[in-house]
Design an enzyme around this catalytic site. Sequence first.
Site, PDB file in Angstrom:
ATOM      1  N   LEU A  72       0.865  -1.176   0.000  1.00  0.00           N
ATOM      2  CA  LEU A  72       0.000   0.000   0.000  1.00  0.00           C
ATOM      3  C   LEU A  72       0.899   1.223   0.000  1.00  0.00           C
ATOM      4  CD1 LEU A  72      -2.826  -0.542   2.695  1.00  0.00           C
ATOM      5  CD2 LEU A  72      -3.046  -0.695   0.216  1.00  0.00           C
ATOM      6  N   ASP A  73       0.469   2.290  -0.658  1.00  0.00           N
ATOM      7  CA  ASP A  73       1.250   3.542  -0.625  1.00  0.00           C
ATOM      8  C   ASP A  73       1.457   3.969   0.824  1.00  0.00           C
ATOM      9  OD1 ASP A  73       0.860   3.411  -3.340  1.00  0.00           O
ATOM     10  OD2 ASP A  73      -0.660   4.989  -3.391  1.00  0.00           O
ATOM     11  N   ARG A  74       2.584   4.611   1.060  1.00  0.00           N
ATOM     12  CA  ARG A  74       2.921   5.002   2.433  1.00  0.00           C
ATOM     13  C   ARG A  74       1.804   5.781   3.152  1.00  0.00           C
ATOM     14  NH1 ARG A  74       8.655   6.496   4.661  1.00  0.00           N
ATOM     15  NH2 ARG A  74       8.132   6.344   6.830  1.00  0.00           N
TER      16      ARG A  74
END
Length: 238
Positions: A72-74
């Site tokens: 998942l994106d940060r």
Amino acid sequence: MSSKNPKVQKSNTSNLQVLYEDNHLIVINKRSGDIVQGDKTGDTPLSDVVKQYLKEKYNKPGNVYLGVVHRLDRPTTGIVVFARTSKALPRLNKLFSEGNTQKTYWAVVKNAPEKERDTLTHWLVRNPKQNKSYAHSKEVPNSKKAILEYRILKKLDSYYLLEIDLKTGRHHQIRAQLAAIGCHIKGDLKYGADRSNKDGSIHLHSRSLELEHPVKKEPLTFLAPPPNDPVWNACLNG
């Protein structure tokens, strides 16, 4: 983006939000400050935190096996699945790569989309230097087709809650596609939001995931509560 900001919420072994755990996999509710795998920031990745958690919980000597299945994106929160065995990892990888999972996201956006529900199809071009994807309405060189379905789930005072059914898994797909229709995600400066969130998060949350257990072949459904903040709480209430 490194998260030296003390307001940024990061997971550690004592606050780790474990949604599910058995011998073959472990499912975590990721905080916005977590990176799933190590990167150039040098910050401790979530994978290392989970390894340490398992080592301490089960008093394991030596190295703990943990396979990263997806990311998942940060600044995004929600469900992340890790494999606990070398048998489970390739099977989970196959489920994700072949699209045999049902992923549902929640996004809080400033502007309402034109339609109550719709299917968005774009062609995304990734720019690695900017770590950003650009959405095009038709196929262009080096583009990948991206499809999602959304529906307006709730009207908040100043925002709209969208539920998103992801049909493909492209880099920054939801962020880029929603920005392309003028529905910028709250806090997502990179994709056109007017201001950032103080804790470095964006209001994009991996809410639920359905998949088949890689070994037992039973259907599994995971549900992740969103972060505890006034906007997300308003999404849950009423």
